[in-house]
Design a protein around this motif. Structure first.
Motif, mmCIF file in Angstrom:
data_model
loop_
_atom_site.group_PDB
_atom_site.id
_atom_site.type_symbol
_atom_site.label_atom_id
_atom_site.label_comp_id
_atom_site.label_asym_id
_atom_site.label_seq_id
_atom_site.Cartn_x
_atom_site.Cartn_y
_atom_site.Cartn_z
ATOM 1 N N THR A 178 1.170 -1.129 -0.146
ATOM 2 C CA THR A 178 0.268 0.464 0.338
ATOM 3 C C THR A 178 1.202 1.260 -0.011
ATOM 4 O O THR A 178 0.696 1.959 -0.579
ATOM 5 C CB THR A 178 -1.064 0.350 1.300
ATOM 6 O OG1 THR A 178 -1.662 -1.383 1.164
ATOM 7 C CG2 THR A 178 -1.788 0.675 1.183
ATOM 8 N N VAL A 184 -5.321 -3.701 -2.613
ATOM 9 C CA VAL A 184 -6.048 -3.085 -3.217
ATOM 10 C C VAL A 184 -7.139 -2.870 -2.801
ATOM 11 O O VAL A 184 -7.450 -2.169 -2.652
ATOM 12 C CB VAL A 184 -6.555 -4.320 -4.546
ATOM 13 C CG1 VAL A 184 -7.328 -3.702 -5.508
ATOM 14 C CG2 VAL A 184 -5.067 -5.065 -5.692
ATOM 15 N N LEU A 190 -5.895 0.190 0.116
ATOM 16 C CA LEU A 190 -6.377 1.196 -1.266
ATOM 17 C C LEU A 190 -7.592 1.549 -1.506
ATOM 18 O O LEU A 190 -7.779 2.361 -1.000
ATOM 19 C CB LEU A 190 -5.280 0.667 -2.069
ATOM 20 C CG LEU A 190 -3.893 0.461 -2.126
ATOM 21 C CD1 LEU A 190 -3.209 0.135 -3.316
ATOM 22 C CD2 LEU A 190 -3.063 2.527 -1.932
ATOM 23 N N ARG A 191 -9.186 0.584 -1.743
ATOM 24 C CA ARG A 191 -10.130 0.881 -2.054
ATOM 25 C C ARG A 191 -10.938 1.684 -0.479
ATOM 26 O O ARG A 191 -11.266 2.698 -0.966
ATOM 27 C CB ARG A 191 -10.764 -0.327 -2.578
ATOM 28 C CG ARG A 191 -11.886 0.116 -2.709
ATOM 29 C CD ARG A 191 -13.445 -1.300 -3.206
ATOM 30 N NE ARG A 191 -13.484 -1.765 -2.103
ATOM 31 C CZ ARG A 191 -14.014 -1.746 -0.442
ATOM 32 N NH1 ARG A 191 -14.825 -0.584 -0.932
ATOM 33 N NH2 ARG A 191 -13.581 -2.139 0.552
ATOM 34 N N SER A 206 -8.750 5.278 0.232
ATOM 35 C CA SER A 206 -8.985 6.331 -1.520
ATOM 36 C C SER A 206 -10.899 6.830 -0.462
ATOM 37 O O SER A 206 -10.647 8.262 -1.102
ATOM 38 C CB SER A 206 -9.433 5.428 -2.317
ATOM 39 O OG SER A 206 -10.937 4.613 -2.569
ATOM 40 N N THR A 224 -6.678 6.774 -4.243
ATOM 41 C CA THR A 224 -7.110 5.999 -4.998
ATOM 42 C C THR A 224 -5.796 6.196 -6.518
ATOM 43 O O THR A 224 -6.427 4.760 -6.675
ATOM 44 C CB THR A 224 -7.960 7.715 -5.697
ATOM 45 O OG1 THR A 224 -8.600 7.394 -4.584
ATOM 46 C CG2 THR A 224 -8.676 7.042 -6.944
ATOM 47 N N HIS A 252 -4.462 2.807 -5.761
ATOM 48 C CA HIS A 252 -5.737 1.709 -6.471
ATOM 49 C C HIS A 252 -5.455 1.388 -7.837
ATOM 50 O O HIS A 252 -5.687 0.324 -8.513
ATOM 51 C CB HIS A 252 -6.741 1.922 -5.941
ATOM 52 C CG HIS A 252 -7.849 0.879 -6.089
ATOM 53 N ND1 HIS A 252 -7.974 0.832 -7.019
ATOM 54 C CD2 HIS A 252 -8.569 -0.125 -5.745
ATOM 55 C CE1 HIS A 252 -8.818 -0.599 -7.453
ATOM 56 N NE2 HIS A 252 -9.473 -0.815 -6.259
ATOM 57 N N THR A 263 -4.125 -1.691 -9.477
ATOM 58 C CA THR A 263 -5.395 -2.439 -10.802
ATOM 59 C C THR A 263 -5.405 -2.431 -12.402
ATOM 60 O O THR A 263 -5.740 -3.036 -12.491
ATOM 61 C CB THR A 263 -6.832 -2.496 -10.362
ATOM 62 O OG1 THR A 263 -7.253 -0.216 -10.843
ATOM 63 C CG2 THR A 263 -7.218 -2.532 -9.317
#
Length: 128
Positions: free
Chosen positions: A9, A42, A45-46, A49, A60, A63, A67
C-alpha cells in the motif's frame, strides 16, 4: 528474465504522497520487472480512498496503479502485510516494495530483498 516484485500500500501511494515516479524508479533499479500486488492491498487502497483528502487521493491513485499496471494475485492471507510476507516466503516474488519498516523487517527475515525510498525520491534495494 524480468524480476517479480510485489508492491504494498505505501509503495503504491508514493507517487502522490512522496512525489516518486514509482515505475520509472523500479525500471531504473531492476530493468525489466513484473509488478504484482496481493488482493488485500487492493482492498486496503479502496478503503483508504474513501477517506478523502491527500491520503484518499494517494490511495485512489495507488488503487488505479494496482489494478491497471499490476498483476493482482489472491493469497491465503486476508491482511495486506501478511499476504506480502507470504509471497516473499514462498518465493513467488523476487522483491517487495514498501516504506513500512515492520513489513520491511518481516520480508528481510523471509530472506527476500526489499526496495524502499532512500533520500527524497529515489528507491534502493536492501538485501536480507
Amino acid at each position: 528474465m524480468a524480476s517479480r516484485i510485489a508492491l504494498d500500500t505505501s509503495a503504491l501511494m508514493m507517487p502522490v504522497e512522496l512525489d516518486v515516479r514509482l515505475f520509472d524508479e523500479l525500471e531504473r533499479l531492476l530493468g525489466e520487472f513484473e509488478p504484482t500486488t496481493p488482493q488485500p492491498v487492493v482492498e486496503e487502497l479502496r478503503r483508504l480512498s474513501e477517506k478523502g483528502g491527500t491520503e484518499g487521493t494517494a490511495a485512489t491513485v495507488g488503487h488505479d496503479l494496482a489494478t491497471e499496471r499490476c498483476l493482482v494475485v489472491d493469497t491465503d492471507e486476508s491482511y495486506a502485510d501478511d499476504a506480502l510476507v507470504e509471497l516473499a516466503r514462498e518465493g513467488a516474488v523476487d522483491y517487495v516494495v514498501t516504506n513500512d519498516r515492520p513489513l520491511r523487517d518481516r520480508v528481510l527475515e523471509a530472506r527476500r530483498p526489499v526496495i524502499a525510498l532512500r533520500g527524497r525520491n529515489k528507491l534502493a534495494v536492501t538485501q536480507p
